[in-house]
Enzyme design. Structure first.
Site, PDB file in Angstrom:
ATOM      1  CB  SER A 499       8.368  70.748 -11.742  1.00  0.00           C
ATOM      2  OG  SER A 499       8.875  69.503 -11.305  1.00  0.00           O
ATOM      3  CG  PHE A 500       6.914  65.433 -12.848  1.00  0.00           C
ATOM      4  CD1 PHE A 500       6.410  64.171 -13.142  1.00  0.00           C
ATOM      5  CD2 PHE A 500       7.469  65.639 -11.604  1.00  0.00           C
ATOM      6  CE1 PHE A 500       6.495  63.139 -12.222  1.00  0.00           C
ATOM      7  CE2 PHE A 500       7.553  64.616 -10.685  1.00  0.00           C
ATOM      8  CZ  PHE A 500       7.068  63.361 -10.986  1.00  0.00           C
ATOM      9  N   GLY A 501       3.627  67.181 -12.336  1.00  0.00           N
ATOM     10  CA  GLY A 501       2.412  66.434 -12.063  1.00  0.00           C
ATOM     11  C   GLY A 501       1.579  67.029 -10.959  1.00  0.00           C
ATOM     12  CG  ASP A 622      10.158  76.115 -10.230  1.00  0.00           C
ATOM     13  OD1 ASP A 622      10.021  77.334 -10.442  1.00  0.00           O
ATOM     14  OD2 ASP A 622       9.225  75.294 -10.304  1.00  0.00           O
TER      15      ASP A 622
END
Length: 798
Positions: A499-501, A622
């Site tokens: 989600s972020f990388g 998610d």
């Protein structure tokens, strides 16, 4: 004026759906109603085979058609959109969906066939119950939260309503099962009952003293019978909000409740053997020639219609006359065509010889309240417990103050998650309505799912979900260490994205294989991180949670702008990659339905832990197949907590949040209304279930026109129509006999999970229970009760 049943009852059924009434009840009889489609079925008399014929009142012509012309049946039971029939030998039963069939035929499905012989069958809104012939246990099919798989005991008069089943024990006491049954069960606590019949949300029965006793909902006066004497009423029938009963001395039916309340006599002086009801429809079997007469409960347009069915049996044919405790029914040999007899109802033999006086009224006595002495004792116990609790609380405060245990301690900057709401507005909880409204896909547990928790259920669920504990403090790594472990984050070690990388495979100096997620740099990603606090959120949650079905956090790195998280390496990758392999490579692992369902069960257990055992609950936000990872032993674990948030303390409200997640898996209520609840995760899991069953991506291109199509829109129509096999992944092949029941159970559970309204989705405990049942079916755990195959209960609520 006598109207046709097509004109009268079809309108009634339509109004029933518009008014959102749920299905009424089912009890074993030779006549059954499926009010959702205004279909009436009966077991026919006068032939060597006691076959079944039905009339669909919504058709233009009232022409009956055979469902089982070549088999004999003991009894039938109806729900909103289905009817089930128990074979004469009791060793199997079939069900057919009345809502999705053509006007001239039904497609029966065998739900049970095995060595255990059953005596009574009762269909509820989302479940089927049956009593074995020896009366030693009750078993359920399609039973969601609040029902046991079976219960031992000697029971009779089995009946099912909306979300509950009741029966009379051998000692005359009434037992009920299902969510929120306390009010109904308590109403019969002080009586010894002979029979009991369930309605949508109320139940009535005759006690051993001949009195009519009722309990449950009384919103339309359905619990307010007319004045009566002991043993006045015989057969009782309950609909959604009305009650009818046959007066034994003359066979006339009297009803009460409904649209206008009060009592009324729908069929004047016509005498009936018995009556049955479902929804707003009531039908009776006349004593004159065993024909079926039906009417609706709308008294302003009350219409009587005689159905064109052949003569219907007044009771079940049995081959052994000695089993009739109260003797045979008159002329039963002819009715059963010489192949058996019909047992007389035992309460008929004790009816008064003359019509009872209707005055003065003799209403059932009000259940006695506990004595003042008992109340005083209760208050004394409560006072003692309260005093002890208060003393313990004071001691705890002193202890915390003295030793500093209650002080907040900072562990790697983020033991308690920090929910940043920059740009999102306040993420405060709002109370949300959880009324019992239903829709096409009524939730198995509905809005009452939180209302029937028992103290032992949490313990049982924890055992079911596997070991869990608070994790030790995560390790802190230097950026240089992780760069070496990933060969300076080379492309050859890249294994995915979160989600972020980006996620890389690495090997630590001590030989441990790990997955390392590195946040991307740059203004766009940095802004995203500032809004969502993905790194801090995931670090916080995984540092304090540990469960066999959640990915394990090994450590982290915070240096300058670098943010990295280190996890246990999941050797077998993501579920998504096995379902949708690149370059046409086929997965050799997910090649059986048992394995696929087991993966779903693992993931559900992980989510259940987040919802039920984290305080406050944790909403993942998610849930998707790429966030369900498989370890070296093919155990599934939920991963990627970068978007996770703490939900409302009670789990009953919602957060007002800007929508975030993945298109295709995102809860429509969350996406459209910004209402985030734990049921948002349930929706995502439902999409994953459909993805596993069909092999289709959450959003895929339609083969015909190339337009984007969701797996929900693709699969739901077939599943609702009872045609699950049409959408199953061809790479796995059609399920075997026992697998078929398991696959359909998963399919129907998925339909409930993707309900547009969150309040009508099941909770994770119910989902786990269903998936456990599906795995057990695949493993043949129910062989002692015979082979269970294709179910009939559709997600539309029958």
């Amino acid at each position: 004026m006598r109207l046709s049943l097509a004109d009268a009852l079809a309108v009634t059924a339509a109004l029933t759906i518009l008014l959102d009434f749920a299905c009424a009840t089912g009890s074993a009889s030779t006549l059954a109603i499926s009010h959702g489609s205004a279909t009436v079925c009966g077991v026919l008399s006068g032939a060597s085979l006691q076959s079944i014929q039905c009339v669909r009142a919504g058709s233009t012509s009232l022409v009956p058609f055979s469902v089982f012309p070549n088999a004999s049946f003991l009894s039938i039971s109806g729900g909103r959109d289905s009817v089930c029939g128990l074979r004469a030998d009791g060793a199997s039963f079939f069900c057919w969906n009345t809502a999705n069939s053509s006007s001239s035929t039904f497609a029966p499905r065998r739900v049970y066939e095995g060595s255990v012989v059953f005596e009574e069958l009762a269909v509820g809104d989302l479940h089927i119950a049956a009593v074995d012939r020896n009366r030693t246990f009750i078993e359920w099919w399609r039973a969601y939260g609040g029902f046991p798989s079976n219960i031992s005991g000697s029971y009779r008069s089995l009946t099912s309503g909306r979300g509950f089943t009741c029966a009379v024990n051998s000692n005359g006491s009434v037992r009920c099962w299902g969510p929120s049954v306390g009010e109904i069960e308590d109403a019969f606590a002080n009586y010894s009952m002979s029979t009991i019949v369930a309605g949508e949300s109320h139940a009535c029965g005759i006690d051993t003293a001949g009195r009519l006793i009722c309990g449950g909902s009384n919103n339309s006066g359905q619990l307010s019978p007319p004045s009566s004497s002991a043993f006045e009423f015989g057969s009782v029938a309950l609909g959604s909000n009305h009650t009818c009963a046959v007066r034994k001395f003359n066979g006339v039916v009297v009803c009460w409740g409904g649209d206008a309340g009060g009592e009324y006599t729908p069929a004047n002086t016509t005498a009936f053997v018995f009556v049955v009801a479902d929804g707003n429809i009531t039908c009776g079997l006349t004593t004159e020639n065993y024909t079926v007469l039906c009417w609706g409960s709308n008294r302003s347009e009350l219409a009587l219609t005689t159905l064109p069915l052949p003569r219907v049996l007044p009771g079940a044919c049995t081959s052994n006359e000695s089993s009739c405790d109260c003797g045979p029914f008159p002329d039963s040999g002819t009715l059963c065509s010489g192949s058996g007899v019909i047992c007389r109802r035992c309460d008929d033999r004790i009816q008064p010889s003359s019509p009872p006086s209707l005055s003065p009224p003799q209403l059932p006595p009000t259940p006695p309240r506990a004595s003042s002495k008992r109340t005083s004792k209760g208050r004394l116990v409560f006072g003692i417990i309260g005093s002890v609790g208060a003393f313990a609380g004071v001691c705890s405060i002193i202890y915390c103050t003295w030793f500093g245990v209650c002080r907040h301690k900072k562990v790697h900057n983020s033991v308690q998650p920090t929910i940043a709401a920059a740009g999102n507005g306040a993420s405060h909880a709002h109370s949300s309505a959880t009324g019992a409204g239903s829709s096409l896909f009524t939730s198995p547990s509905g809005s009452q799912s939180r209302g029937f928790w028992r103290q032992g259920s949490r313990v049982m669920t924890r055992q079911r979900s596997g070991p869990s504990s608070f994790k030790d403090r995560a390790e802190e790594f230097s950026f240089a260490e992780l760069a070496v472990a990933t060969k300076d984050f080379s492309s050859e070690t890249k294994i995915g994205a979160g989600s972020f990388g980006t996620v890389y495979r690495g090997k630590l100096p001590d030989g441990r294989e790990v997955a390392i997620k590195r946040s991307e740099t740059g203004p766009r990603t940095k802004k995203f991180q500032e809004k969502e606090s993905a790194f801090q959120s995931e670090l916080a949650f995984l540092s304090r949670l540990h469960h066999k079905h959640l990915v394990a956090l090994v450590g982290y790195c915070e240096e300058g702008e670098e943010r990295l998280l280190v996890y246990d390496y999941m050797k077998n990758g993501a579920l998504y990659d096995h379902l949708h392999p690149k370059n046409g490579d086929e997965s050799t692992f997910l090649n059986s339905w048992k394995i696929r369902i087991k993966v779903l069960l693992d993931a559900a257990r992980g989510i259940e832990y987040l919802h039920n055992y984290a305080v406050p609950p944790i909403i993942h936000r998610d849930i998707k197949s790429s966030n369900i990872l498989l370890d070296a032993n093919w155990v599934a674990r939920v991963s990627d907590f970068g978007l996770s948030l703490m939900g409302p303390e009670s789990g009953a409200g919602h957060l007002s949040m800007r929508a975030a997640g993945t298109v295709g898996y995102m809860d429509p209520e969350y996406y459209g209304m910004h209402h985030l609840t734990v049921k948002s995760d349930v929706y995502g899991l439902g999409v994953v279930m459909l993805e596993v069953l069909t092999g289709k991506r959450a959003i895929f291109k339609d083969a015909e026109d190339g337009n984007p199509t969701s797996v929900v829109d693709y699969a739901l129509p077939c599943i609702v129509a009872g045609e699950v096999r049409k959408v199953l992944d061809e790479r796995v092949g059609q399920p075997a006999l026992q697998e078929a029941e398991a696959v359909e159970l998963v399919a129907y559970t998925a339909v409930h999970c993707v309900n547009l309204e969150g309040k009508n989705r099941p909770n994770m405990t119910d989902i786990v229970a269903n998936l456990e049942s599906a795995v057990a079916l695949c493993e043949g755990s129910f062989e002692s009760h015979g082979n269970i195959s294709s179910p009939c209960i559709s997600p539309s609520g029958d």
